[in-house]
Enzyme design. Structure first.
Site, PDB file in Angstrom:
ATOM      1  N   ASN A   7       0.991  -1.219  -0.057  1.00  0.00           N
ATOM      2  CA  ASN A   7      -0.066   0.146   0.002  1.00  0.00           C
ATOM      3  C   ASN A   7       0.863   1.174   0.023  1.00  0.00           C
ATOM      4  O   ASN A   7       1.684   1.690   1.169  1.00  0.00           O
ATOM      5  CB  ASN A   7      -0.805  -0.264   1.227  1.00  0.00           C
ATOM      6  CG  ASN A   7      -1.969   1.292   1.346  1.00  0.00           C
ATOM      7  OD1 ASN A   7      -1.931   1.958   0.666  1.00  0.00           O
ATOM      8  ND2 ASN A   7      -2.734   1.117   2.468  1.00  0.00           N
ATOM      9  N   HIS A 179     -12.510   3.890   0.013  1.00  0.00           N
ATOM     10  CA  HIS A 179     -12.562   2.806   1.221  1.00  0.00           C
ATOM     11  C   HIS A 179     -13.415   1.687   0.704  1.00  0.00           C
ATOM     12  O   HIS A 179     -13.954   0.951   1.459  1.00  0.00           O
ATOM     13  CB  HIS A 179     -13.421   3.147   2.395  1.00  0.00           C
ATOM     14  CG  HIS A 179     -12.519   4.420   3.332  1.00  0.00           C
ATOM     15  ND1 HIS A 179     -13.319   5.407   4.016  1.00  0.00           N
ATOM     16  CD2 HIS A 179     -11.453   4.542   3.780  1.00  0.00           C
ATOM     17  CE1 HIS A 179     -12.466   6.141   4.724  1.00  0.00           C
ATOM     18  NE2 HIS A 179     -11.356   5.391   4.367  1.00  0.00           N
TER      19      HIS A 179
END
Ligand code: ADP
Length: 397
Positions: A7, A179
């Site tokens: 990430n 998200h």
């Protein structure tokens, strides 16, 4: 199968290596200050902490240090990089082109590049992480898992903005939502806990952390969500403003003679509960300041709670029936008081939280009373595991 999840942020990189035979994390780590003086890698495995302090000029160098740490004689967890079977990358913006996780190919790469226009800090960093893995692990497959993909099921009535339609047609200006990996994980977990098939599940997923968003899930799919073209829209967040009258923005720009970049910086980094309170973006600090009588900290908390209520109630009406309201993210999982404050007022609809059951942090719990018309739950999210799962299934297929 061993899957590495990466990430990349603009100047950071988080990673976890999963053994997918039992879905266990073998090791995890973080690289900070990439491209800034004082770069640092911190890798943790149980009690063992391994730190590399060496300047890393870009994400390629950072990834290279991650690989060194993974195979390190004393602190590593694998003997050779060939043990890594696949890499899953979190990518922020996939626009309308990307509706699900995918193996990297020309089209996926083109989408990451095209939507840099809406995620100028994140998509380029995501691409650099991806290219570093391709270079350093040439025989390993890479998968991209997009924050926006889960929300591509939203209908026009929820994703369009009330501006000239040409901006949607010509520039793809619309709500995308973020998200998505977390809301997807929470949706699947809720279905599992309630013993329902995902297709039959209607629910509200409230991911409340430094960045916060709420998602209305209808028949297991995203129907509406509070973040927009970028993660700036919606709830009041740690340092992001959330919803604001656009005229306030143009007024401030004119008054202070600000460039678009300067204004974006104010809205993203100097606003939200931090800007309102002048205290902190961290809810623990705000709760203690409010307890000591700080009015602005109390106002910031009250604003946050009010907006969450507004979205939850509105979304319940949008989806028609609701099986569960689920709290997740740093605040959603940990702040007992904020969950209680958000749910106060929902009693009139027969939705009640049980103060004793609500006295939990993290994990997976039903916190509503037995007679509550809608189940209220706390579920710890796990975006990295979701990325690893998608990566495994795509590589195996
Ligand atoms: P991110 O969006 O960066 O992933 P998290 O989901 O980890 O962030 O949430 C971090 C935030 O969670 C912190 O800034 C803090 O406001 C909040 N938080 C964490 N623990 C608590 C707690 N015990 N009580 C209240 N808020 C908490």
């Amino acid at each position: 199968m061993k899957v590495l999840v990466i990430n990349c942020g603009s100047s950071s990189l988080k990673y976890q290596l999963f053994d997918m035979d039992n879905e266990e994390v073998m090791v995890k780590g973080l690289v900070e200050r990439i491209g800034i003086e004082g770069s640092k890698l911190i890798q943790e495995e149980g009690d063992d902490k391994y730190i590399i302090e060496e300047n890393m000029k870009d994400h390629t160098e950072a990834v290279s240090h991650v690989f060194d740490a993974l195979v390190d004689k004393d602190h590593g967890v694998i003997a050779d990089l060939s043990e890594i079977d696949a890499v899953g990358h979190r990518v922020v913006h996939g626009g309308e082109k990307i509706t699900k996780s995918d193996l990297i190919d020309k089209e996926v790469r083109a989408a990451i590049v095209e939507y840099q226009k809406f995620a100028p800090l994140h998509n380029p960093a995501n691409l650099m992480g991806l290219e570093a893995c391709e270079k350093l692990l040439p025989n390993v497959k890479n998968v991209a898992v997009f924050d926006t993909a889960f929300h591509q099921t939203m209908p026009k009535r929820t994703f369009l903005y009330g501006i000239d339609y040409k901006y949607y047609e010509e520039d793809a200006i619309r709500k995308y939502g973020f998200h998505g990996t977390s809301h997807n994980f929470i949706t699947n977990k809720t279905a599992e806990v309630l013993g329902k098939s995902v297709e039959d599940l209607n629910m509200i997923s409230a991911h409340l952390g430094n960045g916060s968003s709420i998602c209305a899930v209808k028949n297991g799919k995203s129907y509406d969500t509070s973040m927009g073209l970028t993660p700036l829209e919606g709830l009041v967040m740690g340092t992001r403003s959330g919803d604001i009258d656009p005229s306030a923005v143009t007024y401030i720009m004119r008054k202070e003679n600000l460039s678009p970049e300067e204004m974006e910086n104010i809205l993203n980094k100097k606003s939200g509960v931090f800007g309102v309170s002048g205290v902190s973006s961290d809810f623990r600090d705000l709760e203690s300041a409010a307890k000591e009588g700080n009015d602005r900290a109390q106002a910031a908390l009250d604003m946050f709670v009010t907006r969450v209520k507004r979205y939850i109630a509105g979304y319940m009406a949008e989806i028609g029936s609701c099986d569960a309201i689920v709290f997740t993210g740093g605040i959603g999982e940990n702040s007992i008081k904020i969950r209680e404050d958000i749910m106060a007022g929902f009693e009139q609809f027969g939705i009640k939280i049980d103060p004793e059951k609500n006295n939990v942090r993290g994990g997976c719990h039903v916190v509503s009373t037995d007679d509550s018309k809608v189940k209220v739950m706390v579920i710890a999210t796990n975006e990295e595991l979701m990325i690893a799962r998608d990566t495994k299934s795509l590589v195996e297929a």
